[in-house]
Motif scaffolding. Sequence first.
Motif, PDB file in Angstrom:
ATOM      1  N   GLU A  39       0.832  -1.207   0.000  1.00 32.78           N
ATOM      2  CA  GLU A  39       0.000   0.000   0.000  1.00 32.78           C
ATOM      3  C   GLU A  39       0.866   1.256   0.000  1.00 32.78           C
ATOM      4  OE1 GLU A  39      -2.967  -0.017   3.015  1.00 32.78           O
ATOM      5  OE2 GLU A  39      -3.830  -1.934   2.366  1.00 32.78           O
ATOM      6  N   GLY A  40       0.531   2.156  -0.890  1.00 31.50           N
ATOM      7  CA  GLY A  40       1.301   3.382  -1.037  1.00 31.50           C
ATOM      8  C   GLY A  40       2.435   3.251  -2.030  1.00 31.50           C
ATOM      9  N   ASN A  41       2.712   2.013  -2.440  1.00 33.62           N
ATOM     10  CA  ASN A  41       3.749   1.763  -3.448  1.00 33.62           C
ATOM     11  C   ASN A  41       5.075   2.436  -3.071  1.00 33.62           C
ATOM     12  OD1 ASN A  41       4.480   0.519  -5.888  1.00 33.62           O
ATOM     13  ND2 ASN A  41       4.199   2.428  -7.037  1.00 33.62           N
ATOM     14  N   HIS A  42       5.476   2.260  -1.838  1.00 35.15           N
ATOM     15  CA  HIS A  42       6.675   2.932  -1.331  1.00 35.15           C
ATOM     16  C   HIS A  42       7.935   2.218  -1.825  1.00 35.15           C
ATOM     17  CE1 HIS A  42       4.190   5.436   1.205  1.00 35.15           C
ATOM     18  NE2 HIS A  42       3.600   4.351   1.708  1.00 35.15           N
ATOM     19  N   PRO A  43       8.812   2.921  -2.531  1.00 35.12           N
ATOM     20  CA  PRO A  43       9.989   2.273  -3.109  1.00 35.12           C
ATOM     21  C   PRO A  43      11.008   1.827  -2.081  1.00 35.12           C
ATOM     22  CG  PRO A  43      10.100   4.645  -3.455  1.00 35.12           C
ATOM     23  CD  PRO A  43       8.736   4.355  -2.903  1.00 35.12           C
ATOM     24  N   PHE A  44      10.931   2.335  -0.838  1.00 31.76           N
ATOM     25  CA  PHE A  44      11.913   1.972   0.184  1.00 31.76           C
ATOM     26  C   PHE A  44      11.506   0.700   0.935  1.00 31.76           C
ATOM     27  CE2 PHE A  44       8.906   4.859   2.196  1.00 31.76           C
ATOM     28  CZ  PHE A  44       8.596   4.218   3.379  1.00 31.76           C
ATOM     29  N   GLN A  99       9.789   7.619   7.130  1.00 35.75           N
ATOM     30  CA  GLN A  99       9.642   6.312   6.505  1.00 35.75           C
ATOM     31  C   GLN A  99       9.310   5.234   7.533  1.00 35.75           C
ATOM     32  OE1 GLN A  99      13.489   6.340   4.583  1.00 35.75           O
ATOM     33  NE2 GLN A  99      12.604   6.743   2.567  1.00 35.75           N
ATOM     34  N   GLN A 100       9.934   5.314   8.702  1.00 30.47           N
ATOM     35  CA  GLN A 100       9.628   4.356   9.766  1.00 30.47           C
ATOM     36  C   GLN A 100       8.169   4.468  10.189  1.00 30.47           C
ATOM     37  OE1 GLN A 100      11.936   2.006  11.852  1.00 30.47           O
ATOM     38  NE2 GLN A 100       9.791   1.344  11.806  1.00 30.47           N
ATOM     39  N   LEU A 101       7.657   5.702  10.286  1.00 31.70           N
ATOM     40  CA  LEU A 101       6.259   5.908  10.668  1.00 31.70           C
ATOM     41  C   LEU A 101       5.304   5.354   9.615  1.00 31.70           C
ATOM     42  CD1 LEU A 101       6.433   9.507  12.194  1.00 31.70           C
ATOM     43  CD2 LEU A 101       6.017   7.366  13.420  1.00 31.70           C
ATOM     44  N   ILE A 149      13.610  -0.619   4.090  1.00 32.65           N
ATOM     45  CA  ILE A 149      13.022  -1.479   5.106  1.00 32.65           C
ATOM     46  C   ILE A 149      12.702  -2.780   4.381  1.00 32.65           C
ATOM     47  CG2 ILE A 149      11.060  -1.895   6.635  1.00 32.65           C
ATOM     48  CD1 ILE A 149      10.835   1.121   7.023  1.00 32.65           C
ATOM     49  N   VAL A 150      13.369  -3.860   4.789  1.00 33.06           N
ATOM     50  CA  VAL A 150      13.140  -5.157   4.164  1.00 33.06           C
ATOM     51  C   VAL A 150      12.315  -5.997   5.134  1.00 33.06           C
ATOM     52  CG1 VAL A 150      14.177  -7.191   3.110  1.00 33.06           C
ATOM     53  CG2 VAL A 150      15.388  -4.996   3.040  1.00 33.06           C
ATOM     54  N   LEU A 151      11.164  -6.452   4.687  1.00 29.39           N
ATOM     55  CA  LEU A 151      10.301  -7.253   5.540  1.00 29.39           C
ATOM     56  C   LEU A 151      10.229  -8.682   5.022  1.00 29.39           C
ATOM     57  CD1 LEU A 151       7.186  -7.846   4.211  1.00 29.39           C
ATOM     58  CD2 LEU A 151       7.181  -5.344   4.305  1.00 29.39           C
ATOM     59  N   THR A 152       9.895  -9.583   5.912  1.00 31.67           N
ATOM     60  CA  THR A 152       9.624 -10.961   5.523  1.00 31.67           C
ATOM     61  C   THR A 152       8.474 -11.477   6.366  1.00 31.67           C
ATOM     62  OG1 THR A 152      10.523 -13.205   5.322  1.00 31.67           O
ATOM     63  CG2 THR A 152      11.410 -11.854   7.093  1.00 31.67           C
ATOM     64  N   THR A 153       7.533 -12.135   5.730  1.00 28.58           N
ATOM     65  CA  THR A 153       6.382 -12.718   6.408  1.00 28.58           C
ATOM     66  C   THR A 153       6.579 -14.223   6.459  1.00 28.58           C
ATOM     67  OG1 THR A 153       5.205 -12.676   4.288  1.00 28.58           O
ATOM     68  CG2 THR A 153       4.745 -10.896   5.841  1.00 28.58           C
ATOM     69  N   GLU A 154       6.640 -14.753   7.660  1.00 29.81           N
ATOM     70  CA  GLU A 154       6.879 -16.182   7.855  1.00 29.81           C
ATOM     71  C   GLU A 154       5.566 -16.860   8.226  1.00 29.81           C
ATOM     72  OE1 GLU A 154       9.621 -17.518   7.060  1.00 29.81           O
ATOM     73  OE2 GLU A 154      10.678 -15.629   6.730  1.00 29.81           O
ATOM     74  N   ILE A 193       1.396   1.002   8.237  1.00 29.04           N
ATOM     75  CA  ILE A 193       1.011  -0.168   7.445  1.00 29.04           C
ATOM     76  C   ILE A 193       0.898  -1.398   8.334  1.00 29.04           C
ATOM     77  CG2 ILE A 193       1.725  -1.707   5.570  1.00 29.04           C
ATOM     78  CD1 ILE A 193       3.128   0.712   4.283  1.00 29.04           C
ATOM     79  N   ARG A 194       1.806  -1.541   9.291  1.00 25.71           N
ATOM     80  CA  ARG A 194       1.775  -2.701  10.185  1.00 25.71           C
ATOM     81  C   ARG A 194       0.493  -2.760  11.000  1.00 25.71           C
ATOM     82  NH1 ARG A 194       5.210  -3.196  14.404  1.00 25.71           N
ATOM     83  NH2 ARG A 194       5.948  -1.029  14.433  1.00 25.71           N
ATOM     84  N   PHE A 195      -0.019  -1.588  11.387  1.00 17.18           N
ATOM     85  CA  PHE A 195      -1.197  -1.537  12.243  1.00 17.18           C
ATOM     86  C   PHE A 195      -2.361  -0.847  11.542  1.00 17.18           C
ATOM     87  CE2 PHE A 195       2.272  -2.075  15.284  1.00 17.18           C
ATOM     88  CZ  PHE A 195       1.801  -3.183  15.961  1.00 17.18           C
ATOM     89  N   LYS A 196      -2.583  -1.209  10.313  1.00 15.90           N
ATOM     90  CA  LYS A 196      -3.705  -0.689   9.527  1.00 15.90           C
ATOM     91  C   LYS A 196      -5.027  -0.938  10.269  1.00 15.90           C
ATOM     92  CE  LYS A 196      -5.912  -1.486   5.054  1.00 15.90           C
ATOM     93  NZ  LYS A 196      -5.902  -2.357   3.854  1.00 15.90           N
ATOM     94  N   HIS A 197      -5.897   0.106  10.269  1.00 12.36           N
ATOM     95  CA  HIS A 197      -7.225   0.037  10.876  1.00 12.36           C
ATOM     96  C   HIS A 197      -7.167  -0.293  12.377  1.00 12.36           C
ATOM     97  CE1 HIS A 197      -8.524   0.330   6.842  1.00 12.36           C
ATOM     98  NE2 HIS A 197      -8.438  -0.958   6.525  1.00 12.36           N
ATOM     99  N   ARG A 198      -6.121   0.134  13.036  1.00 13.00           N
ATOM    100  CA  ARG A 198      -5.957  -0.248  14.441  1.00 13.00           C
ATOM    101  C   ARG A 198      -7.088   0.292  15.325  1.00 13.00           C
ATOM    102  NH1 ARG A 198      -0.617   2.026  16.859  1.00 13.00           N
ATOM    103  NH2 ARG A 198       0.113   2.301  14.725  1.00 13.00           N
ATOM    104  N   TYR A 199      -7.759   1.377  14.871  1.00 15.91           N
ATOM    105  CA  TYR A 199      -8.796   1.978  15.704  1.00 15.91           C
ATOM    106  C   TYR A 199     -10.198   1.537  15.291  1.00 15.91           C
ATOM    107  CZ  TYR A 199      -4.899   4.925  17.047  1.00 15.91           C
ATOM    108  OH  TYR A 199      -3.682   5.360  17.487  1.00 15.91           O
TER     109      TYR A 199
END
Length: 210
Positions: free
Chosen positions: A89-94, A195-197, A130-135, A202-208
């Motif tokens: 989401e947001g198509n962020h290149p980083f 960028q961290q924010l 920021i490199v993520l991996t989903t296990e 994204i990690r906590f989408k719709h948290r509220y």
Amino acid sequence: MEHIKNYFKMEYEKNSQTIIIEGPVSEEALNTYTFDEHLNAFRRPNDQFEAIKEIASLEEGRIIVARVDNNIIGYVTFHRPDEFERWSEGNHPFILELGAVEVSDSYRNLRIGQNMLKLSMMDEYMENYIVLTTEYYWHWDLKGTGLDVYEYKQLMINLMAVAGFEVYMTNDPEITSHPANTLMARVGKHITTEQQLIFDEIRFKHRYFF
């Protein structure tokens, strides 16, 4: 954002064979190699080989391989997150995703996975991501290793830690659907607070939303 790729290579001896770890490898280089028939965790070997060639051709795609002579016995893939997942989401290149780590059954327990991950982070330019991996436990070779899901989870956490990955919390339904599923990420040292924010949002989408 430019996606600069700097090539690295290491060699070491195991079981009287020279194991070569290298990358990022181009599509052209991959076309000169063969692909081990036991690399079948995700799809048939020929199909997976074509898939990693396609990733290598992408501007942001990175393929790290382990090989004996010209036969690929392991690989790691880096690419943009899948467009159907929240991480895109947001198509962020980083934001990059470590999509897969696979080693041929015939070459397990030779630290090949660890060495591919270590080499993948030798490129200073990786500090811009920021490199993520989903296990997900349903991708794991529980039968082949004899481990239960929680033992395998710890194995994956330890493996990813050698390249600087840490466990991150998220409310993503795919991750929270089972306690063994895990989100890990490596935050490059050149990542800004903004960028961290963005990643946190994204990690906590719709948290509220209740």
